[in-house]
Design an enzyme around this catalytic site. Structure first.
Site, PDB file in Angstrom:
ATOM      1  N   CYS A   1     -23.008 -16.667  -7.172  1.00 17.65           N
ATOM      2  CA  CYS A   1     -22.712 -17.454  -8.385  1.00 17.65           C
ATOM      3  C   CYS A   1     -21.391 -17.066  -9.037  1.00 17.65           C
ATOM      4  O   CYS A   1     -20.934 -17.747  -9.953  1.00 17.65           O
ATOM      5  CB  CYS A   1     -23.859 -17.327  -9.394  1.00 17.65           C
ATOM      6  SG  CYS A   1     -23.971 -15.682 -10.156  1.00 17.65           S
TER       7      CYS A   1
ATOM      8  N   ARG B   1      -1.643   0.392   7.782  1.00 16.96           N
ATOM      9  CA  ARG B   1      -1.142   0.345   9.167  1.00 16.96           C
ATOM     10  C   ARG B   1      -0.384   1.594   9.609  1.00 16.96           C
ATOM     11  O   ARG B   1       0.093   1.642  10.737  1.00 16.96           O
ATOM     12  CB  ARG B   1      -0.283  -0.912   9.354  1.00 16.96           C
ATOM     13  CG  ARG B   1      -1.120  -2.169   9.208  1.00 16.96           C
ATOM     14  CD  ARG B   1      -0.336  -3.471   9.260  1.00 16.96           C
ATOM     15  NE  ARG B   1      -1.250  -4.592   9.079  1.00 16.96           N
ATOM     16  CZ  ARG B   1      -1.704  -5.007   7.895  1.00 16.96           C
ATOM     17  NH1 ARG B   1      -1.300  -4.426   6.791  1.00 16.96           N
ATOM     18  NH2 ARG B   1      -2.557  -6.012   7.821  1.00 16.96           N
TER      19      ARG B   1
ATOM     20  N   THR C   1       0.422   5.510  -1.622  1.00 18.24           N
ATOM     21  CA  THR C   1       0.026   6.639  -0.762  1.00 18.24           C
ATOM     22  C   THR C   1       0.305   7.983  -1.452  1.00 18.24           C
ATOM     23  O   THR C   1      -0.416   8.958  -1.239  1.00 18.24           O
ATOM     24  CB  THR C   1       0.729   6.606   0.612  1.00 18.24           C
ATOM     25  OG1 THR C   1       2.133   6.514   0.399  1.00 18.24           O
ATOM     26  CG2 THR C   1       0.271   5.451   1.466  1.00 18.24           C
TER      27      THR C   1
ATOM     28  N   ALA D   1       0.811  -1.225   0.000  1.00 22.40           N
ATOM     29  CA  ALA D   1       0.000   0.000   0.000  1.00 22.40           C
ATOM     30  C   ALA D   1       0.844   1.275   0.000  1.00 22.40           C
ATOM     31  O   ALA D   1       0.395   2.319  -0.486  1.00 22.40           O
ATOM     32  CB  ALA D   1      -0.940  -0.014   1.195  1.00 22.40           C
TER      33      ALA D   1
ATOM     34  N   HIS E   1      -3.777  -9.839  -4.022  1.00 23.56           N
ATOM     35  CA  HIS E   1      -4.978  -9.631  -3.202  1.00 23.56           C
ATOM     36  C   HIS E   1      -6.184  -9.220  -4.049  1.00 23.56           C
ATOM     37  O   HIS E   1      -7.147  -8.675  -3.521  1.00 23.56           O
ATOM     38  CB  HIS E   1      -4.692  -8.594  -2.106  1.00 23.56           C
ATOM     39  CG  HIS E   1      -3.734  -9.096  -1.067  1.00 23.56           C
ATOM     40  ND1 HIS E   1      -3.118  -8.290  -0.135  1.00 23.56           N
ATOM     41  CD2 HIS E   1      -3.283 -10.353  -0.808  1.00 23.56           C
ATOM     42  CE1 HIS E   1      -2.331  -9.025   0.644  1.00 23.56           C
ATOM     43  NE2 HIS E   1      -2.408 -10.274   0.252  1.00 23.56           N
TER      44      HIS E   1
END
Ligand code: OAD
Length: 237
Positions: free
Chosen positions: A129, A35, A27, A23, A118
């Protein structure tokens, strides 16, 4: 500065460089990380909002959180660091990027070999479905057009496995790499945090905070991802 010079030499000498981002890579685009002081998980408990249990037990809260994430994302775009990595791939300086980010910025900036460990925030699908839906449908809280199920973003929730293809590709490339650049991640989340230890190559950590996490690397460069990448790019050109 001395470290950045040396790292620029490593990048030019390497025949197979793999990048792992988190992440902190985004930024500077205006997206909060998880975090840090202003990160998402300072205000929200991930288990109550970003887990399979949360989606089933409290869809309203789940939907509200991901609506906020999608709206934040809509106002942001890749920064120069993303474009530099894409350019390095085109020039043969980077082989692939494994990312924990769900913003799609590496691909948007032109990187082609991107493994989204991710998933992707904008890949909406039915939680029942599995059929694809649209971001608009999700934001309007519409049901799946096929089965009436609830829509969800295509991100890996706590309690779910990583997409097998992305994971296998990342692992394969880490094992082949002779240089791994780890950028903007606290390396707190399993199994992505295991990837840097899977390489026999050199490892470099570029992060705003390097104390602690940076100690396991061959080199740690403290700084903002976009700024450090721009400096490296100047030295390489
Ligand atoms: P974290 O928020 O845990 O870590 C981000 C790291 O980037 C921190 O060490 C920051 O100091 C650093 N950082 C922030 N801005 C930076 C900048 N401009 N340049 C360099 N470094 C900067 O984020 P991740 O490690 O990506 O998972 O978190 C991993 C996973 O935890 C996420 O993918 C997400 C979260 O739960 C899921 O949602 C599945």
């Amino acid at each position: 500065m001395k470290d950045i010079r040396l790292l620029s030499e490593w990048i030019q000498q390497s025949r197979f460089t793999v990048v792992l981002t988190g992440a902190g890579m985004s930024t500077e685009s205006g997206l909060p990380d998880f975090r840090s002081k202003s990160g998402w998980w300072k205000n929200y408990d991930p288990t109550t909002i970003a887990s399979v249990d949360a989606m089933v037990a409290n869809y309203s809260l789940f939907h509200e959180f991901y609506t906020m994430r999608l709206k934040t994302l809509a106002g942001c775009s890749p920064h120069r660091g993303h474009y530099i990595l894409a350019d390095w791939e085109a020039r043969g300086l980077v082989h692939s990027i494994a990312t924990q980010n769900v913003d799609g910025f590496h691909k948007a900036a032109g990187s082609r070999r991107v493994y989204e460990l991710h998933g992707s925030l904008k890949s909406i699908r039915c939680s029942g479905c599995g059929r694809p839906g649209t971001v608009e449908d999700f934001l309007e809280r519409a049901d799946c057009r096929c089965c009436g199920g609830r829509l969800r973003p295509g991100v890996v929730l706590f309690g779910e496995a990583l997409p097998q293809d992305a994971w296998n590709s990342a692992l394969r490339d880490m094992k082949k790499a002779d240089l791994v650049l780890v950028i903007g991640t606290s390396l707190q989340v399993y199994p992505a945090n295991q990837l840097p230890s899977m390489t026999a190559g050199k490892t470099a950590f570029i992060n705003y905070e390097v104390q602690g996490t940076g100690s396991g690397f061959d080199m740690a460069v403290q700084g903002k991802a976009g700024e450090v990448l721009a400096e490296l790019d100047r030295m390489i050109k």
